[in-house]
Design an enzyme around this catalytic site. Structure first.
Site, PDB file in Angstrom:
ATOM      1  CG  ASP A 111      -0.267   0.088   2.534  1.00 16.86           C
ATOM      2  OD1 ASP A 111       0.694  -0.684   2.753  1.00 16.86           O
ATOM      3  OD2 ASP A 111      -0.665   0.913   3.387  1.00 16.86           O
TER       4      ASP A 111
ATOM      5  CG  ASP B  31       6.857   3.999   2.279  1.00 22.17           C
ATOM      6  OD1 ASP B  31       6.967   2.809   2.613  1.00 22.17           O
ATOM      7  OD2 ASP B  31       6.424   4.885   3.034  1.00 22.17           O
TER       8      ASP B  31
ATOM      9  CD  GLU C  69       4.239   0.401   6.976  1.00 18.59           C
ATOM     10  OE1 GLU C  69       5.146   0.648   7.795  1.00 18.59           O
ATOM     11  OE2 GLU C  69       3.833   1.234   6.134  1.00 18.59           O
TER      12      GLU C  69
END
Length: 405
Positions: free
Chosen positions: A80, A139, A173
């Site tokens: 995510d 990320d 996360e």
């Protein structure tokens, strides 16, 4: 598939998670990439490939001959991207041999070295950055790509000695729920590494203790012409709360081991307001003190305006993994050795944030964090170094070998 090609493919998926959602995962679109990763694992010939009802994807690179009794090591990353900025229709741009200067993201926006001095480190690297309209998704799709490319290499090179390698990909996360339903027993690793750090060489096994605070304010709206001694402006109360918290302990004034109070959301009218905070500190005692101070500030407002006007909901989110990792020094020692073998200078420092690894460590799976090469996460200035990504991939391969010895 080449690491660059794989990364650019993964960032094309919109996998933004949502803090408001009550489902798990918080957005169904995360499952699209997770299902693609499952299919890719199967196509590579990996074994024990699964995707459960929650979206967790797990797979195995079987141990090479003679290494079946080596410890089982895991590598974990999340798919995510942050709710802070859109990850839809990402248009990545590639710079070969970055010259160390400012980077024009688009006609109106420039990423300046004066604002982001870390750029100087990456002179000569191949950089991938955004076009200034979305985040990039490094990320943690950089970590996902590095793990999958390392797994592909191991599957194609049976001569490389390694024990059983378990790979796991998680949703959510970024909203702090990434391992709510993660089955540590089914994953079956003795130790693991999240590949979710930033700067080249980062090795992290200390993170913040973390709590969330939600303050609801019930105001009293009266016509402003006749409001004297009657009106309670919920927006004013919210601002008063912010003023009670120490300004020196805000994120923009802290570094290293210094904790903070961070106002992440404020919505309101005269009648109602809602303020959201995150509270962070590496030190457990200081963390508890910060929570007590938050309660004290709210209690002061209750005494001033009434118990029904201000309510606080405060919840712990995760804790510092250090005490769970330190009893297993080999996890850190091998990571340091793997970096040195890859020509990477280790940077051992605390995470000013948290990862799935923090919670996994408290669930019985010691899980420090490795660098990915991504920088400026969660916003339009996000970029990553493909040069560093290749080193991160090599660190993963080195760890696979080291744990078999």
């Amino acid at each position: 598939m080449d690491l660059k090609e794989r990364f650019l493919k993964y960032v094309s998926y919109d996998t933004q998670s949502s803090e408001e959602s009550t489902t798990f995962p918080s957005t169904e679109k995360q499952k699209v990439l997770l299902a693609a990763l499952r299919d890719e694992m199967e196509a590579l010939g990996m074994t024990e490939v699964t995707m459960d009802q929650y979206g967790y994807v797990m797979g195995t690179v079987p141990a090479s001959k003679g290494c079946e009794n080596a410890p089982v090591i895991g590598f974990i990353a999340h798919v995510d991207t942050s709710p802070d900025m859109s990850g839809k229709e990402v248009k990545p741009r590639v710079i070969d041999e970055y010259d160390g200067g400012d980077i024009a993201l688009n006609g109106q926006l420039t990423m300046r070295v004066a604002d982001f001095p870390e750029l100087a480190f990456f002179k000569g690297h191949t950089l991938i950055h955004t076009d200034g309209t979305t985040l990039l998704g490094a990320d943690d799709k950089a970590g996902v790509a590095e793990i999958m490319t390392a797994a592909e290499y191991l599957m194609a090179h049976p001569e490389v000695k390694h024990g059983k390698i378990r790979i796991g990909f998680t949703p959510d996360e970024e909203v702090g729920r990434g391992v709510d339903f993660f089955d540590v027993k089914a994953f079956g690793a003795d130790f693991a590494y999240t590949v979710d750090g930033g700067m080249e060489g980062e090795l992290e096994y200390e993170n913040f203790n973390a709590a969330s605070a939600k303050v609801e304010i019930q105001g009293r709206n009266v016509h402003p012409g006749y409001a004297k001694n009657k009106m309670i402006n919920a927006i004013d109360v919210a601002c008063e709360l912010q003023g009670l918290l120490p300004a020196s302990q805000r994120p923009q004034f802290t570094e290293g081991y210094e904790g903070f109070y961070h106002c992440v959301g404020l919505n309101g009218t005269v009648e109602n307001a809602s303020v959201s905070y995150i509270i962070r500190d590496h030190d457990a005692e200081k963390f508890e003190q910060k929570k007590v101070f938050m309660w004290a500030a709210v209690d002061l407002l209750k005494k001033k305006y009434g118990d029904q006007v201000v309510t606080l909901t405060l919840k712990d989110q995760y804790y510092n993994m250090r005490k769970m990792v330190e009893p297993h020094p080999q996890v850190i020692d091998k990571a340091l050795k793997a970096m040195e073998m890859a020509g990477v200078k280790p940077l051992v420092r605390p995470i000013r944030g948290g990862t799935d690894g923090a919670r996994l460590s408290f669930m019985g799976l010691p899980c420090p964090n490795l660098f990915t090469g991504g920088m400026n996460f969660h916003g339009k200035f996000e970029y990553c170094s493909l040069t560093t990504m290749r080193k991160a991939q090599q660190v993963i391969l080195n760890l696979a070998v080291l744990w078999s010895e």
